[in-house]
Scaffold this motif. Structure first.
Motif, PDB file in Angstrom:
ATOM      1  N   PRO A  88      -2.436   6.605   6.331  1.00  0.00           N
ATOM      2  CA  PRO A  88      -1.840   5.647   5.609  1.00  0.00           C
ATOM      3  C   PRO A  88      -2.892   4.921   5.050  1.00  0.00           C
ATOM      4  CG  PRO A  88      -2.381   5.054   8.138  1.00  0.00           C
ATOM      5  CD  PRO A  88      -2.621   6.784   7.633  1.00  0.00           C
ATOM      6  N   GLY A  89      -2.587   3.475   4.054  1.00  0.00           N
ATOM      7  CA  GLY A  89      -3.793   3.221   3.012  1.00  0.00           C
ATOM      8  C   GLY A  89      -3.634   1.679   3.716  1.00  0.00           C
ATOM      9  N   ASP A  90      -2.128   1.978   2.451  1.00  0.00           N
ATOM     10  CA  ASP A  90      -1.992   0.350   1.361  1.00  0.00           C
ATOM     11  C   ASP A  90      -0.895  -0.259   3.078  1.00  0.00           C
ATOM     12  OD1 ASP A  90      -2.468   1.162  -0.923  1.00  0.00           O
ATOM     13  OD2 ASP A  90      -0.300   1.541  -1.052  1.00  0.00           O
ATOM     14  N   SER A  91      -0.827   0.267   4.131  1.00  0.00           N
ATOM     15  CA  SER A  91      -0.262  -0.106   5.212  1.00  0.00           C
ATOM     16  C   SER A  91      -0.750  -0.410   5.945  1.00  0.00           C
ATOM     17  CB  SER A  91       1.456   0.511   5.625  1.00  0.00           C
ATOM     18  OG  SER A  91       0.906   1.684   5.720  1.00  0.00           O
ATOM     19  N   LEU A  92      -2.100  -0.336   6.154  1.00  0.00           N
ATOM     20  CA  LEU A  92      -3.464  -0.482   7.089  1.00  0.00           C
ATOM     21  C   LEU A  92      -3.766  -1.032   6.406  1.00  0.00           C
ATOM     22  CD1 LEU A  92      -4.934   0.556   9.724  1.00  0.00           C
ATOM     23  CD2 LEU A  92      -6.095   2.113   8.318  1.00  0.00           C
ATOM     24  N   LEU A  93      -4.645  -1.549   5.178  1.00  0.00           N
ATOM     25  CA  LEU A  93      -4.630  -2.702   4.696  1.00  0.00           C
ATOM     26  C   LEU A  93      -3.931  -4.285   4.576  1.00  0.00           C
ATOM     27  CD1 LEU A  93      -6.592  -1.307   1.322  1.00  0.00           C
ATOM     28  CD2 LEU A  93      -7.361  -2.224   3.361  1.00  0.00           C
ATOM     29  N   GLU A 152      -8.659   9.273   4.331  1.00  0.00           N
ATOM     30  CA  GLU A 152      -7.538   8.951   3.122  1.00  0.00           C
ATOM     31  C   GLU A 152      -7.916   8.942   2.029  1.00  0.00           C
ATOM     32  OE1 GLU A 152      -4.591   6.919   1.040  1.00  0.00           O
ATOM     33  OE2 GLU A 152      -5.765   5.896   1.722  1.00  0.00           O
ATOM     34  N   THR A 153      -9.025   8.413   1.491  1.00  0.00           N
ATOM     35  CA  THR A 153      -9.736   8.336   0.541  1.00  0.00           C
ATOM     36  C   THR A 153     -10.429   9.094  -0.047  1.00  0.00           C
ATOM     37  OG1 THR A 153     -11.773   7.451   0.730  1.00  0.00           O
ATOM     38  CG2 THR A 153      -9.726   6.287   0.273  1.00  0.00           C
ATOM     39  N   GLY A 154     -11.046  10.035   1.116  1.00  0.00           N
ATOM     40  CA  GLY A 154     -12.323  10.978   1.278  1.00  0.00           C
ATOM     41  C   GLY A 154     -12.013  12.708   1.386  1.00  0.00           C
TER      42      GLY A 154
END
Length: 217
Positions: free
Chosen positions: A54-59, A44-46
């Motif tokens: 998903p980034g925010d919801s996954l964290l 997601e970031t790389g």
């Protein structure tokens, strides 16, 4: 349902909404969940072509699970997600430095020009601190390190903001999940909460833009 339709359904249901299936994956595969979390956050970031993961919801979801007796170990989870976030942005920076101009000139259909333009505008407006601020803006955070790599930002400067941004991002959303994720209202309305998380994540960008305009006047 043909093979393509099945693939699209699998992707939209199980990859984009991976956070919904974390408990079942943990029950079936145990510690493999840590590898999957690393992989999703790293991509997601790389990778410039996967800003939709998903980034925010996954964290947030993993933070909530880590607060339960049978959930993830918060320390392991936090360290793995932070590593994935920092290495992901680093990878994206080097992709931008080595291949960025070539990719843009080729007009690759997997990379939307408007996403790159938004990141470029944000980077030009806010300078080095854009790497930190963009951590909290979905999609834009995927393209900011790519644009930094294309530009003239020194790698040590980038790494400084990359680490601070990754640390703040992982701490904020995983910490919020840890402390609030098991409240009954939150658990029963996770979809709405996830939308709220996205809205809140854009606030740093709005504040910075308003502040810059005020200083400009």
């Amino acid at each position: 349902m043909d093979a393509l339709s099945q693939l699209l359904y699998f992707f939209s249901e199980y990859v984009l909404h991976f956070d919904r299936y974390i408990p079942a994956i943990m029950a079936a595969y145990g510690s493999l969940i840590y590898f999957l979390l690393f992989l999703i956050l790293f991509c997601e970031t790389g990778l410039v072509i996967t800003p939709f993961l998903p980034g925010d919801s996954l964290l947030f979801a993993c933070g909530a699970l880590s607060a339960t007796a049978d959930g993830l170990h918060f320390g392991y989870f936090f360290a793995i997600c932070l590593t994935a976030a920092v290495l992901g942005d680093t990878c994206n920076y080097w992709i931008g430095e080595k291949f960025g101009l070539r990719i843009l000139k080729s007009r690759n259909r997997l990379i939307k020009p408007e996403h790159v333009e938004k990141a470029q505008h944000f980077y030009e407006k806010h300078g080095h601190k854009a790497i930190f601020l963009c951590r909290f803006v979905p999609i834009v955070r995927t393209f900011a390190p790519f644009v930094a790599g294309i530009g003239t930002m020194h790698y040590r400067t980038f790494l400084h903001y990359n680490f601070l941004g990754g640390l703040a991002w992982v701490a904020l959303f995983s910490g919020a999940g840890y402390f609030f994720g098991n409240i009954p209202f939150v658990k029963n309305n996770f979809g709405h909460v996830a939308l709220g998380i996205i809205i809140v994540s854009v606030l740093p960008l709005v504040v910075e833009v308003l502040r810059s305009r005020k200083e400009g006047n």
